[in-house]
Write a protein that holds these residues in place. Sequence first.
Motif, short mmCIF file in Angstrom:
data_model
loop_
_atom_site.label_atom_id
_atom_site.label_comp_id
_atom_site.label_asym_id
_atom_site.label_seq_id
_atom_site.Cartn_x
_atom_site.Cartn_y
_atom_site.Cartn_z
N GLY A 1 0.82 -1.20 0.00
CA GLY A 1 0.00 0.00 0.00
C GLY A 1 0.86 1.25 0.00
N THR A 2 0.23 2.37 -0.27
CA THR A 2 0.93 3.65 -0.38
C THR A 2 1.35 4.17 0.99
N HIS A 3 2.58 4.65 1.06
CA HIS A 3 3.14 5.19 2.31
C HIS A 3 2.40 6.47 2.72
N LEU A 4 2.09 6.58 4.00
CA LEU A 4 1.45 7.76 4.56
C LEU A 4 2.38 8.45 5.55
N ASN A 5 2.29 9.77 5.59
CA ASN A 5 2.89 10.52 6.67
C ASN A 5 1.79 11.39 7.28
N VAL A 6 2.10 12.15 8.32
CA VAL A 6 1.03 12.78 9.08
C VAL A 6 1.38 14.20 9.53
N SER A 7 0.35 14.94 9.87
CA SER A 7 0.49 16.07 10.77
C SER A 7 -0.01 15.57 12.13
N GLY A 8 0.47 16.17 13.20
CA GLY A 8 0.07 15.64 14.50
C GLY A 8 0.25 16.62 15.64
N MET A 9 0.00 16.12 16.84
CA MET A 9 0.04 16.96 18.03
C MET A 9 0.68 16.22 19.19
N ALA A 10 1.25 17.00 20.11
CA ALA A 10 1.87 16.43 21.31
C ALA A 10 1.74 17.43 22.44
N LEU A 11 1.46 16.93 23.64
CA LEU A 11 1.33 17.76 24.83
C LEU A 11 2.72 18.00 25.41
N THR A 12 3.08 19.26 25.62
CA THR A 12 4.42 19.56 26.11
C THR A 12 4.61 19.07 27.55
N LYS A 13 5.85 18.87 27.92
CA LYS A 13 6.15 18.36 29.25
C LYS A 13 5.77 19.36 30.33
N SER A 14 5.89 20.66 30.03
CA SER A 14 5.58 21.69 31.04
C SER A 14 4.08 21.97 31.12
N ALA A 15 3.41 22.09 29.98
CA ALA A 15 1.96 22.30 29.84
C ALA A 15 1.29 22.96 31.04
N PRO A 16 1.40 24.29 31.18
CA PRO A 16 0.78 24.96 32.32
C PRO A 16 -0.75 24.91 32.31
N HIS A 17 -1.34 24.62 31.15
CA HIS A 17 -2.80 24.53 31.06
C HIS A 17 -3.18 23.16 30.51
N LYS A 18 -2.74 22.15 31.21
CA LYS A 18 -2.87 20.77 30.70
C LYS A 18 -4.32 20.39 30.42
N ASP A 19 -5.22 20.65 31.35
CA ASP A 19 -6.62 20.22 31.19
C ASP A 19 -7.24 20.85 29.95
N ALA A 20 -7.00 22.15 29.76
CA ALA A 20 -7.55 22.83 28.59
C ALA A 20 -6.89 22.31 27.31
N ALA A 21 -5.59 22.01 27.38
CA ALA A 21 -4.88 21.49 26.21
C ALA A 21 -5.41 20.12 25.80
N VAL A 22 -5.72 19.28 26.77
CA VAL A 22 -6.27 17.96 26.46
C VAL A 22 -7.65 18.11 25.83
#
Length: 340
Positions: A249-270
């Motif tokens: 099958g055809t190779h896929l790549n992505v755009s994506g997201m990650a939560l930073t280690k510091s994340a001062p607003h973790k709940d809102a970021a999630v």
Amino acid sequence: MIRRSSAAFVAAGLLAVAAPAFAAEEVNVYTSRQPALIDPLLKAFTDKTGIKVNTVFDGKSIEERLKAEGANSPADLVLTVDVGRLTDLVAKDLVQPVQTETLKKNIPASFHSEDGKWWALTSRARVFYVSKDRVKDGEIKSYADLADPKWKGRICIRPGDHDYNVALTAAVLAHVGPEKTKDWLKGVKANLAQKPQGSDRSQVKSVKEGLCDVAVGNTYYMAAMLADPEQKPWAEAVNIVFPDQAGNGTHLNVSGMALTKSAPHKDAAVKLMEFLSSDEAQHIYADLNNEYPVKPGVEWSKLVKSWGTFKADTLALAKVGELRPAALKLINEVDFNAGP
């Protein structure tokens, strides 16, 4: 370029030495995606939740910025492209895991790391752009064909050490092993019409100009070229071929997201992460960028549909990320960027 940032966030984004104060319901995003590609998404989230989103656009140095800011970073979330950049954030210990039922329900396992340290949002296929005049239907069918001597002097591709080509090589490596991958790289190199250079779009331009007959590029560039009056003739000179339909099958790549280690607003970021995985956001994102939503069942844009359906490689992108260093080593060993 910095968008929608409070004065404190601007200062911290440039060089953070102390965490600034923010309203309780805010999310601070570092992004390598152009603001025009994500602003409508973030506005929809704010309209739905009342949570304000501040963004800093940085196309090159998000990792360095996060490392310099350390625990004082104001960033909560990173939005970026390519599985390599996502796995680099993990390798440099700049992000933390997120595991929620919503994310796991919306995003298939092959599109996120097992530990939840990164999650894909959209995918794009790495395809062939072939000359309408000089390449017959079915004449080139697989990534392996790129190394066939019949294509000598007829292939154009951007530098081998670019993230997109490293990921493709990593996928080949996962499927056939190091010896066959190295032979494949040598074969592709021998078939190049010129030294690897430029962007995916410039390869298509080279096909239009007759320098080569087959270019390797990501699908969404077709949409970008069609929207640009200068580049539209390039797009109109080629057909899209989805490789390996009879194989992996055809190779896929992505755009994506990650939560930073510091994340001062973790709940809102999630909350923002979960929203970005929803039907509403996936539809907006796919339409804006003419990419493929990762959430099953979300409709493709009209233009993307016109390119046809295809069999995608189901290789886990985490494996692609894991094999990137070995793939890059092989690319360098064959001196791919020296050209034919």
